[in-house]
Design an enzyme around this catalytic site. Structure first.
Site, PDB file in Angstrom:
ATOM      1  N   ASP A 168      14.070  63.798  38.646  1.00  0.00           N
ATOM      2  CA  ASP A 168      15.132  64.430  37.860  1.00  0.00           C
ATOM      3  C   ASP A 168      15.920  63.328  37.157  1.00  0.00           C
ATOM      4  O   ASP A 168      16.522  62.476  37.814  1.00  0.00           O
ATOM      5  CB  ASP A 168      16.047  65.241  38.785  1.00  0.00           C
ATOM      6  CG  ASP A 168      16.990  66.161  38.028  1.00  0.00           C
ATOM      7  OD1 ASP A 168      16.888  66.206  36.785  1.00  0.00           O
ATOM      8  OD2 ASP A 168      17.826  66.817  38.673  1.00  0.00           O
ATOM      9  N   ASP A 214      13.696  67.070  31.381  1.00  0.00           N
ATOM     10  CA  ASP A 214      14.221  65.997  32.228  1.00  0.00           C
ATOM     11  C   ASP A 214      13.852  66.091  33.703  1.00  0.00           C
ATOM     12  O   ASP A 214      14.363  65.328  34.516  1.00  0.00           O
ATOM     13  CB  ASP A 214      15.742  65.917  32.099  1.00  0.00           C
ATOM     14  CG  ASP A 214      16.440  67.188  32.545  1.00  0.00           C
ATOM     15  OD1 ASP A 214      15.775  68.230  32.622  1.00  0.00           O
ATOM     16  OD2 ASP A 214      17.651  67.137  32.811  1.00  0.00           O
ATOM     17  N   GLU A 215      12.961  67.007  34.074  1.00  0.00           N
ATOM     18  CA  GLU A 215      12.556  67.046  35.484  1.00  0.00           C
ATOM     19  C   GLU A 215      11.142  67.587  35.625  1.00  0.00           C
ATOM     20  O   GLU A 215      10.657  68.350  34.790  1.00  0.00           O
ATOM     21  CB  GLU A 215      13.527  67.857  36.333  1.00  0.00           C
ATOM     22  CG  GLU A 215      13.622  69.315  35.987  1.00  0.00           C
ATOM     23  CD  GLU A 215      14.515  70.070  36.963  1.00  0.00           C
ATOM     24  OE1 GLU A 215      14.439  69.821  38.184  1.00  0.00           O
ATOM     25  OE2 GLU A 215      15.285  70.937  36.504  1.00  0.00           O
TER      26      GLU A 215
END
Length: 360
Positions: free
Chosen positions: A9, A103-104
């Site tokens: 993350d 983003d993860e």
């Protein structure tokens, strides 16, 4: 074989990219999003989070919490490019990558590559390579299933690395509030609290039958994660279920022409996304948030997927028409498509239809 799952993350991703690219923003509270009265925070830097600023928060509220907050317009093309760099680093270690957003992502590294003995070492190397390639930090969680890996990545942010070993799973889950569980939202957590279920231990003490009775099929999942069990595989080709866009207006809308104008942006953005992912959908949903923050949705399903921008616009307008006359002003409109199918298949079906019409 015991699985080895990593959840990566990125730390305050959008805001961190902006601080990286503009040295004047470093060390300052930054919010990515609209600064106008009706704007919404898309992401907040850690300096802003100290003041209570969070994503999805109205910009006016964020500004009251942090008068020195600096608003920056989002640059999604830049974020997508950086996300591509990060995804390439993941691919050096495993083909089993399940992106959750820009983003993860989850990574299954059960079959470790030669010369690397542990998932923890892989997570450390990924974090280092991300920093070297992008100048950004990431937090990583390592465990034997997706649920615990996600919890682990949240445990030591920012720039953290936390490991939950198989023998530690149950003990780690026990003291957590049910609202901290990924997959249990605010409404469900509140319902659990009303039933006297406040922690992971409380949840574990309930029978599966009781949880299914109270929460439907999701009750089985809640029972499993309370026991630190999660059999969901990492799905590298996970099918996207829906796509959508919405906008918040500077002033409340009440008149039909203004509402149509207000829908133009979300409809255009949605169809552009459909073309980008080469998918369209059979179910169209209109989202309306009134001036008093009451939120309603109206959906309509079709026999075949929506096949053009014009059809998308017309169907959206038809749904909106069912709400007229409006009981109050509108502050937000959104539109989304679900039950997605490949656009290429839709195009082929349309072409067959044209040939049949011409031939007969």
């Amino acid at each position: 074989m015991q699985r080895k799952i990593i959840h990566i993350d990125m730390d305050a991703f959008y805001a961190s990219v902006e601080q990286r690219d503009d040295p004047a923003l470093r060390g300052k509270p930054v919010a990515v999003g609209g600064s106008r009265e009706r704007g919404v925070v898309a992401a907040a830097s850690y300096e802003a989070r100290v003041f209570g600023v969070r994503s999805a928060m109205p910009s006016s509220t964020a500004r009251r919490l942090c008068p020195d907050l600096v608003f920056v317009k989002p640059r999604f093309e830049v974020y997508k490019a950086v996300s591509g760099q990060i995804r390439a680093i993941f691919a050096e270690y495993t083909p089993l990558i399940e992106p959750l957003s820009l983003d993860e992502a989850y990574l299954d590294v059960t079959e470790t590559i030669p010369g690397i003995a542990s998932a923890t070492q892989i997570a450390q190397e990924i974090k280092s390579k991300i920093r070297e390639a992008t100048g950004l930090t990431a937090s990583a969680g390592v465990s034997y299933n997706k649920f615990l890996a996600k919890l682990a990545s949240d445990y030591d942010k920012p720039d953290g690395l936390f490991v939950i070993k198989p023998q530690q799973g149950l003990a780690f889950v026990e003291p957590l509030k049910v609202g901290q569980f990924h997959g249990i939202g605010k409404v469900t957590a509140a319902k659990m609290n009303d039933l006297g279920i406040f922690t992971g231990l409380d949840l574990r003490q309930q029978t599966e039958a009781f949880l299914v009775q109270k929460f439907g099929k999701a009750g089985r999942f809640y029972h499993a994660i309370a026991n630190a069990v999660d059999d969901r595989p990492v799905q590298p080709d996970r099918i996207r279920k829906s796509t959508g866009s919405e906008t918040t207006f500077a002033t409340d809308l009440t008149e039909w022409p203004d509402l149509i104008d207000g829908l133009a942006g979300p409809i255009n953005d949605l169809w552009q996304d459909c073309e980008r992912i080469r998918s369209t959908g059979r179910t169209l949903t209109l989202k309306v948030k009134y001036a008093d923050f009451q939120l309603i949705t109206r959906s309509r399903s079709f026999g075949s997927p929506i096949s053009s921008h014009a059809q998308l616009a017309q169907c959206t307008h038809d749904i909106l028409q069912t709400l007229m006359p409006l009981p109050k002003g509108v502050r937000l409109l959104g539109v989304s498509l679900s039950n997605l199918e490949s656009m290429d298949g839709v195009a082929s079906q349309n072409e067959v239809g044209k040939q049949l019409t011409l031939g007969f």
